[in-house]
Design an enzyme around this catalytic site. Structure first.
Site, PDB file in Angstrom:
ATOM      1  N   ALA A 174       4.811   1.222   0.688  1.00 35.83           N
ATOM      2  CA  ALA A 174       5.516   0.325  -0.227  1.00 35.83           C
ATOM      3  C   ALA A 174       5.572   0.906  -1.645  1.00 35.83           C
ATOM      4  O   ALA A 174       6.603   0.836  -2.311  1.00 35.83           O
ATOM      5  CB  ALA A 174       4.846  -1.045  -0.249  1.00 35.83           C
ATOM      6  N   HIS A 175       4.467   1.483  -2.099  1.00 35.48           N
ATOM      7  CA  HIS A 175       4.450   2.063  -3.445  1.00 35.48           C
ATOM      8  C   HIS A 175       5.417   3.246  -3.547  1.00 35.48           C
ATOM      9  O   HIS A 175       6.164   3.370  -4.511  1.00 35.48           O
ATOM     10  CB  HIS A 175       3.034   2.474  -3.846  1.00 35.48           C
ATOM     11  CG  HIS A 175       2.213   1.336  -4.363  1.00 35.48           C
ATOM     12  ND1 HIS A 175       1.496   0.505  -3.534  1.00 35.48           N
ATOM     13  CD2 HIS A 175       2.020   0.861  -5.619  1.00 35.48           C
ATOM     14  CE1 HIS A 175       0.887  -0.418  -4.260  1.00 35.48           C
ATOM     15  NE2 HIS A 175       1.185  -0.232  -5.529  1.00 35.48           N
ATOM     16  N   LYS A 176       5.382   4.076  -2.529  1.00 37.19           N
ATOM     17  CA  LYS A 176       6.267   5.246  -2.517  1.00 37.19           C
ATOM     18  C   LYS A 176       7.726   4.783  -2.529  1.00 37.19           C
ATOM     19  O   LYS A 176       8.561   5.285  -3.269  1.00 37.19           O
ATOM     20  CB  LYS A 176       5.961   6.052  -1.252  1.00 37.19           C
ATOM     21  CG  LYS A 176       6.638   7.384  -1.161  1.00 37.19           C
ATOM     22  CD  LYS A 176       5.910   8.263  -0.130  1.00 37.19           C
ATOM     23  CE  LYS A 176       6.565   9.625   0.010  1.00 37.19           C
ATOM     24  NZ  LYS A 176       7.673   9.657   0.945  1.00 37.19           N
ATOM     25  N   ILE A 202       8.753   3.301  -6.002  1.00 34.06           N
ATOM     26  CA  ILE A 202       8.917   4.370  -6.996  1.00 34.06           C
ATOM     27  C   ILE A 202      10.211   5.147  -6.740  1.00 34.06           C
ATOM     28  O   ILE A 202      11.043   5.322  -7.637  1.00 34.06           O
ATOM     29  CB  ILE A 202       7.698   5.334  -6.948  1.00 34.06           C
ATOM     30  CG1 ILE A 202       6.462   4.659  -7.531  1.00 34.06           C
ATOM     31  CG2 ILE A 202       8.014   6.649  -7.657  1.00 34.06           C
ATOM     32  CD1 ILE A 202       6.412   4.590  -9.040  1.00 34.06           C
ATOM     33  N   ARG A 241       0.827  -1.196   0.000  1.00 32.44           N
ATOM     34  CA  ARG A 241       0.000   0.000   0.000  1.00 32.44           C
ATOM     35  C   ARG A 241       0.865   1.250   0.000  1.00 32.44           C
ATOM     36  O   ARG A 241       1.903   1.219  -0.658  1.00 32.44           O
ATOM     37  CB  ARG A 241      -1.078  -0.043   1.094  1.00 32.44           C
ATOM     38  CG  ARG A 241      -0.638  -0.627   2.425  1.00 32.44           C
ATOM     39  CD  ARG A 241      -1.806  -0.749   3.360  1.00 32.44           C
ATOM     40  NE  ARG A 241      -2.195   0.562   3.884  1.00 32.44           N
ATOM     41  CZ  ARG A 241      -3.322   0.785   4.528  1.00 32.44           C
ATOM     42  NH1 ARG A 241      -4.183  -0.177   4.708  1.00 32.44           N
ATOM     43  NH2 ARG A 241      -3.589   1.976   5.005  1.00 32.44           N
TER      44      ARG A 241
END
Ligand code: SF4
Lengths: 206, 290
Positions: free
Chosen positions: A35-37, A40, A32
């Site tokens: 983790a996505h940040k 990227i 979520r």
């Protein structure tokens, strides 16, 4: 109800259309906001230097996510002290928060689908066409029920993000979802948004 | 005074894992309204299965165990300092027992405290001294996804064409429902407060939801508006999870407050179908759970 097992091929993905009910099986990874940040910034845009076990986890993720599915979920997990993990409650979280990141993550790791709730926007829809991939909508709030489809928790990365934000590697069996965004530009969310807006305008005119 | 830590722990367990019967009943009734084989019906059937399972296994209905909101109605003689300490101890215990997910994140430093205890406001506790011999503790676990689609309007609102009257209130509430789509885990329940300042208005819009499903406001005008808003919301066809369908809103609760001549706020609190609220009553030696 179609039955699909990860890893998923492009042909199977292209065959899926908005409104299809699917039961998913196989290995997937939860991710979520944090983790996505992290994915990227560290591996895709590379604005942050890898630290700690970052590179090691990256190598594992490349294999795990290839052809697989990301699940937007912050579970309740037992066995945190013994490392004998078990999912107790694991429904989807709101997906739109990953809108800035999702398309790039899907393309980078060749992710074939994301599971979440509430749907996503135009950028992700375009990402679904390009990857190709689909958006699977799970039943929000059905956490105990969905946790039962998680038959194994095989690993966890980035537990320092906190239990909900960590990346859990899980194996599921017959996890029920509905395709609400497909790889041909179809989005159930856009359709319902438009039709409900029409009714709203009529009601407001009264 | 009695130490209630264990009783409060049990209240938390029940709230997190066992949906109130009146909410469950509405959800079951709505299944019949959706077409056989539709994704809307499938969603509601899964929801009902989930309710049964979490109750049987004492696991959280939803993994987002929400913002804990306590309303404590206490007779003279109880110490609110001690009650607060007991609530906080019970919350920590409930987290260890996995009735609650660690849900308190420091907004400045971004770390999760791990035990559901944030600063002074997490869990949120409202104390009210009452003229009664019984102590009543109500708990609502308010989900985050549905909180995110809650909205506040300052009337007049030109976007929606809403003036400062009940007709305007109707318009902004319908607007909020359309904007929410399925993102608050529809079907939802609406709590609406008219008036107040921005803060009190939002608080009352949650408080009004503690009442049972289907009970109407004593004021016939508001009672009628409650019915109308539920009906018209469902006409929009958003459906469970936003899949499309007939069940979007299960019930609407409205309360009217005083306002300043200058302000006219309408707060719309949206609660997901996982509408977790439970009550604990201490009647002398007796402990009663609803
Ligand atoms: S909105 Fe409610 S049901 Fe949906 S994920 Fe949040 S708490 Fe759970």
């Amino acid at each position: 109800m179609k039955k699909i097992t990860t890893p998923i091929s492009d042909e199977v993905i292209k065959d899926l259309k908005v409104g299809d009910g699917v039961e998913l099986s196989g290995v997937m990874v939860t991710a979520r906001d944090a983790a996505h940040k992290w994915m990227i910034e560290t591996f895709i845009k590379k604005t942050r230097a890898p630290q700690g076990d970052d590179l090691e986890v990256y190598e594992k993720l490349k294999t795990l996510l290839n052809g697989s599915v990301i699940y937007h979920c912050g579970p309740v997990v037992s066995g945190l002290d013994t490392k004998d993990y078990k999912f107790l409650a694991a429904g989807p979280t709101t997906s739109i928060r990953e809108e800035p990141y999702q398309a790039d993550v899907m393309k980078h790791f060749n992710v074939k689908g994301v599971i979440g709730k509430g749907g996503m926007g135009a950028k992700t829809l375009k990402g679904c066409e390009e990857t190709p991939a689909v958006y699977f909508h799970a039943i929000g709030g059905a956490a105990s029920f969905l946790a039962q489809t998680v038959i194994n928790v095989s690993d966890v990365f980035k537990l320092d993000f906190g239990t909900p934000e960590a990346m859990w590697v899980i194996e599921v069996k017959d996890f029920p979802v509905v395709v609400t965004m497909d790889s041909h530009g179809g989005s159930q969310h856009a359709v319902i948004d438009e039709s409900s807006k029409k009714v709203l305008d009529e009601l407001l005119a009264k | 005074m009695k130490d209630l830590t264990n009783e409060i722990l049990e209240l938390i367990r029940r709230t997190s894992s066992s949906l109130p019967p009146d909410v469950e009943k509405r959800l079951r009734e709505s299944i019949e309204k959706e077409a056989p084989g539709s994704t809307a019906r499938g969603a509601l059937e899964t929801i009902v299965k989930n309710i049964e399972l979490s109750r049987a296994k004492s696991t959280p209905i939803c993994q987002d165990t929400g913002t804990p909101i306590f309303y404590v109605h206490y007779p003279l003689g109880w110490s609110t300092i001690k009650l607060k300490a007991q609530i906080r101890a019970a919350m920590e215990d409930a987290t260890k027992k996995n009735y609650m997910r660690p849900n308190a994140v420091d907004a400045v430093y971004d770390n999760n405290t791990g035990n559901n205890l944030g600063g002074d406001d997490f869990p949120y506790i409202h104390f009210e001294e009452i003229e009664s011999d019984d102590l009543v503790i109500e708990l609502m676990l308010k989900g985050g996804g549905c909180e995110n689609v809650s909205r506040q309007y300052s009337l007049p609102d030109n976007n929606v064409g809403a003036g400062r009257d009940l007709a305007g209130v109707r318009k902004v509430v319908l607007d909020a429902v359309q904007k929410a789509q399925g993102q608050g885990c529809a079907p939802g329940i609406l709590g609406v407060a008219i008036g107040g300042d921005r803060g009190s208005s939002y608080i009352k819009s949650k408080e009004v939801m503690f009442s049972e499903m289907g009970t109407r406001n004593d004021d016939p005008k508001l009672a009628e508006l409650e019915e109308q808003l539920t009906k018209e919301s469902n006409e929009m066809g958003i459906g469970p999870m936003g899949f499309g369908g007939k069940t979007t809103v299960l019930d609407t609760k409205i309360t009217g407050l005083s306002r300043l001549p200058a302000s006219y706020f309408v707060s719309v609190s949206y609660t997901c179908w996982a509408y977790r609220r439970r009550k604990l009553t201490i009647k002398g030696e007796e402990v009663i759970y609803d």
